[in-house]
Design a protein around this motif. Sequence first.
Motif, PDB file in Angstrom:
ATOM      1  N   VAL A  50     -99.537  99.436  67.686  1.00  0.00           N
ATOM      2  CA  VAL A  50     -99.812 100.877  66.735  1.00  0.00           C
ATOM      3  C   VAL A  50    -102.014 100.667  66.507  1.00  0.00           C
ATOM      4  O   VAL A  50    -102.864 101.871  66.331  1.00  0.00           O
ATOM      5  CB  VAL A  50     -99.761  99.862  65.715  1.00  0.00           C
ATOM      6  CG1 VAL A  50    -100.891 100.469  64.128  1.00  0.00           C
ATOM      7  CG2 VAL A  50     -98.675 100.962  65.642  1.00  0.00           C
ATOM      8  N   CYS A  51    -102.074  98.873  67.038  1.00  0.00           N
ATOM      9  CA  CYS A  51    -103.658  98.561  67.107  1.00  0.00           C
ATOM     10  C   CYS A  51    -104.536  99.303  67.637  1.00  0.00           C
ATOM     11  O   CYS A  51    -105.484  99.939  68.032  1.00  0.00           O
ATOM     12  CB  CYS A  51    -104.434  96.814  67.181  1.00  0.00           C
ATOM     13  SG  CYS A  51    -105.979  96.333  66.825  1.00  0.00           S
ATOM     14  N   MET A  52    -104.113  99.520  69.200  1.00  0.00           N
ATOM     15  CA  MET A  52    -104.650 100.076  70.691  1.00  0.00           C
ATOM     16  C   MET A  52    -104.740 101.886  69.998  1.00  0.00           C
ATOM     17  O   MET A  52    -106.046 101.934  70.593  1.00  0.00           O
ATOM     18  CB  MET A  52    -103.569  99.730  72.022  1.00  0.00           C
ATOM     19  CG  MET A  52    -103.165  98.498  72.019  1.00  0.00           C
ATOM     20  SD  MET A  52    -102.494  97.951  73.658  1.00  0.00           S
ATOM     21  CE  MET A  52    -102.354  96.248  74.210  1.00  0.00           C
ATOM     22  N   ALA A  53    -103.396 102.539  69.310  1.00  0.00           N
ATOM     23  CA  ALA A  53    -103.966 103.667  69.559  1.00  0.00           C
ATOM     24  C   ALA A  53    -104.996 103.648  68.926  1.00  0.00           C
ATOM     25  O   ALA A  53    -105.776 104.896  69.025  1.00  0.00           O
ATOM     26  CB  ALA A  53    -102.493 103.897  68.572  1.00  0.00           C
ATOM     27  N   ARG A  54    -104.981 103.714  67.705  1.00  0.00           N
ATOM     28  CA  ARG A  54    -106.407 103.796  66.407  1.00  0.00           C
ATOM     29  C   ARG A  54    -107.374 102.442  67.278  1.00  0.00           C
ATOM     30  O   ARG A  54    -108.717 103.765  66.937  1.00  0.00           O
ATOM     31  CB  ARG A  54    -105.909 102.257  65.673  1.00  0.00           C
ATOM     32  CG  ARG A  54    -104.896 102.768  64.209  1.00  0.00           C
ATOM     33  CD  ARG A  54    -105.047 101.655  63.957  1.00  0.00           C
ATOM     34  NE  ARG A  54    -104.321 101.796  62.275  1.00  0.00           N
ATOM     35  CZ  ARG A  54    -103.005 101.308  61.487  1.00  0.00           C
ATOM     36  NH1 ARG A  54    -103.671 100.210  60.882  1.00  0.00           N
ATOM     37  NH2 ARG A  54    -102.569 101.944  60.471  1.00  0.00           N
ATOM     38  N   ALA A  55    -107.571 101.393  67.995  1.00  0.00           N
ATOM     39  CA  ALA A  55    -108.909 101.889  68.889  1.00  0.00           C
ATOM     40  C   ALA A  55    -109.341 102.930  69.645  1.00  0.00           C
ATOM     41  O   ALA A  55    -110.077 102.788  69.962  1.00  0.00           O
ATOM     42  CB  ALA A  55    -107.880 100.140  69.109  1.00  0.00           C
ATOM     43  N   ILE A  56    -108.342 103.223  69.793  1.00  0.00           N
ATOM     44  CA  ILE A  56    -108.350 104.217  71.453  1.00  0.00           C
ATOM     45  C   ILE A  56    -109.037 105.054  70.506  1.00  0.00           C
ATOM     46  O   ILE A  56    -109.734 106.282  70.762  1.00  0.00           O
ATOM     47  CB  ILE A  56    -107.188 104.861  71.762  1.00  0.00           C
ATOM     48  CG1 ILE A  56    -106.716 103.880  73.064  1.00  0.00           C
ATOM     49  CG2 ILE A  56    -107.279 106.267  72.888  1.00  0.00           C
ATOM     50  CD1 ILE A  56    -105.428 103.815  73.873  1.00  0.00           C
ATOM     51  N   ALA A  57    -108.464 105.814  69.325  1.00  0.00           N
ATOM     52  CA  ALA A  57    -108.916 107.036  68.758  1.00  0.00           C
ATOM     53  C   ALA A  57    -110.460 106.666  67.781  1.00  0.00           C
ATOM     54  O   ALA A  57    -111.007 107.868  67.690  1.00  0.00           O
ATOM     55  CB  ALA A  57    -107.837 106.857  67.448  1.00  0.00           C
ATOM     56  N   GLU A  58    -110.525 105.527  67.543  1.00  0.00           N
ATOM     57  CA  GLU A  58    -112.057 105.169  67.415  1.00  0.00           C
ATOM     58  C   GLU A  58    -113.096 104.834  68.529  1.00  0.00           C
ATOM     59  O   GLU A  58    -113.864 104.376  68.195  1.00  0.00           O
ATOM     60  CB  GLU A  58    -111.660 104.400  66.107  1.00  0.00           C
ATOM     61  CG  GLU A  58    -111.907 103.108  66.699  1.00  0.00           C
ATOM     62  CD  GLU A  58    -111.418 101.758  66.137  1.00  0.00           C
ATOM     63  OE1 GLU A  58    -111.194 102.055  64.514  1.00  0.00           O
ATOM     64  OE2 GLU A  58    -111.643 100.303  65.998  1.00  0.00           O
ATOM     65  N   GLY A  59    -112.586 104.965  69.700  1.00  0.00           N
ATOM     66  CA  GLY A  59    -113.558 104.850  70.802  1.00  0.00           C
ATOM     67  C   GLY A  59    -113.646 103.839  71.139  1.00  0.00           C
ATOM     68  O   GLY A  59    -114.551 102.591  71.854  1.00  0.00           O
ATOM     69  N   SER A  60    -113.029 102.310  70.589  1.00  0.00           N
ATOM     70  CA  SER A  60    -113.659 100.934  70.729  1.00  0.00           C
ATOM     71  C   SER A  60    -112.538  99.888  72.001  1.00  0.00           C
ATOM     72  O   SER A  60    -113.002  99.422  72.098  1.00  0.00           O
ATOM     73  CB  SER A  60    -113.617  99.269  69.503  1.00  0.00           C
ATOM     74  OG  SER A  60    -112.359  99.819  69.014  1.00  0.00           O
ATOM     75  N   GLU A  61    -111.875 101.332  71.952  1.00  0.00           N
ATOM     76  CA  GLU A  61    -111.008 100.597  73.484  1.00  0.00           C
ATOM     77  C   GLU A  61    -111.117 102.269  74.557  1.00  0.00           C
ATOM     78  O   GLU A  61    -110.694 103.728  73.368  1.00  0.00           O
ATOM     79  CB  GLU A  61    -109.386 100.559  73.211  1.00  0.00           C
ATOM     80  CG  GLU A  61    -108.734  99.450  72.477  1.00  0.00           C
ATOM     81  CD  GLU A  61    -109.935  97.561  73.513  1.00  0.00           C
ATOM     82  OE1 GLU A  61    -110.031  98.094  74.520  1.00  0.00           O
ATOM     83  OE2 GLU A  61    -109.729  96.914  73.173  1.00  0.00           O
ATOM     84  N   ASP A  62    -110.963 101.733  75.963  1.00  0.00           N
ATOM     85  CA  ASP A  62    -110.928 103.467  76.715  1.00  0.00           C
ATOM     86  C   ASP A  62    -110.030 103.286  77.735  1.00  0.00           C
ATOM     87  O   ASP A  62    -110.203 102.666  78.920  1.00  0.00           O
ATOM     88  CB  ASP A  62    -112.576 103.080  77.528  1.00  0.00           C
ATOM     89  CG  ASP A  62    -112.643 104.642  78.205  1.00  0.00           C
ATOM     90  OD1 ASP A  62    -111.751 104.764  78.019  1.00  0.00           O
ATOM     91  OD2 ASP A  62    -112.936 105.373  78.849  1.00  0.00           O
ATOM     92  N   PHE A  63    -108.458 103.277  77.675  1.00  0.00           N
ATOM     93  CA  PHE A  63    -107.356 103.595  78.545  1.00  0.00           C
ATOM     94  C   PHE A  63    -106.441 104.810  77.627  1.00  0.00           C
ATOM     95  O   PHE A  63    -106.849 105.448  76.909  1.00  0.00           O
ATOM     96  CB  PHE A  63    -107.281 102.282  78.442  1.00  0.00           C
ATOM     97  CG  PHE A  63    -106.537 101.579  77.272  1.00  0.00           C
ATOM     98  CD1 PHE A  63    -106.922 100.963  76.794  1.00  0.00           C
ATOM     99  CD2 PHE A  63    -105.594 102.176  77.770  1.00  0.00           C
ATOM    100  CE1 PHE A  63    -106.659 100.645  75.688  1.00  0.00           C
ATOM    101  CE2 PHE A  63    -104.850 101.527  76.916  1.00  0.00           C
ATOM    102  CZ  PHE A  63    -105.172 100.432  75.256  1.00  0.00           C
ATOM    103  N   ASP A  64    -106.149 105.270  79.228  1.00  0.00           N
ATOM    104  CA  ASP A  64    -104.522 106.076  78.319  1.00  0.00           C
ATOM    105  C   ASP A  64    -103.310 104.921  78.219  1.00  0.00           C
ATOM    106  O   ASP A  64    -102.690 104.781  78.583  1.00  0.00           O
ATOM    107  CB  ASP A  64    -104.576 106.812  79.811  1.00  0.00           C
ATOM    108  CG  ASP A  64    -105.117 108.195  79.276  1.00  0.00           C
ATOM    109  OD1 ASP A  64    -106.549 107.846  79.352  1.00  0.00           O
ATOM    110  OD2 ASP A  64    -105.467 109.449  79.871  1.00  0.00           O
TER     111      ASP A  64
END
Length: 383
Positions: A175-189
């Motif tokens: 959940v944290c990763m999905a939120r981070a991808i959406a906000e742009g603080s993580e960059d992977f698929d």
Amino acid sequence: MAYKFKRQVFGFMDLLRFKKMVPLREKKLSEGSAAPIPKTYRVNQTAEILHPGTQSAELVSVESVTADMKTYTFKLSKNMMFRAGQYVTVGHAVGGSFVSRPYAISSSPYAALHEGKLSVTVKKAGFFSGWLYENAKPGDIFVIGDPSGFFFYDGVRDRKNIVGIAGGSGITPFVCMARAIAEGSEDFDLTLIYGARTQADLAFKDELDRLSGDKFRVVYVLSDEKKPGFESGFVSADIIKKYAPASYSVMMCGPQAMYDFADKQLASLGLGGKYVRKEANCIGDRDVKPQKYALTVHIRDEVFNITANSRETLLVAMERAGLRVPSKCRAGGCGYCHSRLISGKYTIAGGDKRRLADVKFGYIHPCCTYPDSDMEIEVPSGE
Ligand code: FES
């Protein structure tokens, strides 16, 4: 050919420079800024955000997520930076002893860094989680540890496409990763395959659906229900093959039974080794005949004589006795509880993850060590 030094008879140039030095220094000082020297520097501030250390935090909200999971949100006293997928320890006094447990962070990195807010989502299971579930209320003060662990995307180690396999409360780092991808603080698929017994047991479903897009997709697998729009059964090789991209790494978080099943499925897909990572689970009780042993604990210059139980780890024995000792992962991996063995026999649970030097020089990790005899150990203070 030997080098020939040129002898300088008069150091005229040095004399001239020296003569000019005092007025030059006065000039530079008069040109300098009159502002006071800063008390903090950006590099120190960054270091503090990266390594905030143990801090107190106020619980500001408790929300039910499913019938047996709640999200606890804390207001941090120090903002922190972490990688999506990491965990923190959450600690509180319970019945006269200080107790802490590691929980994956479910809130986004942005919230911790810019708003000083951090959430963990906890399933009602086990001693401290059960206590939290029944007792924790807004306004309570907790002790939160540094962000820790290696269950995060690493561009050097992982393929760009991650297939996440989650079960039960193992959904929280994703959940944290999905939120981070959406906000742009993580960059992977991330392709998340999330298994639960029934639809009602799926945590964060509405939000995960909302976050789905180009870089994040979610597939639900229900073991006890058949419903349109959901896969049914367990997270099998067929389901992984159906949704996974051509090339991917796997990250798993869930109960041991899920790991055992998924390992076989992944092996049949020819995937293993460095392409599969699992978040370690805390070491629990072992299933042996109960037996009491004497445990002598040295902490700094004090000695404590306590009782250890063959079914419980040394860490639990010390916490039960009210000793404040260090712990983080409680799975033998982080080395934070690293203690010196003076004498005694023991069994290590969950695979021996100690460094070779620790093994050689007689150090153990009490969080994953069960006593098989009376024991004597030297433990760092957890104060
Ligand atoms: S708490 Fe991490 S190794 Fe013991």
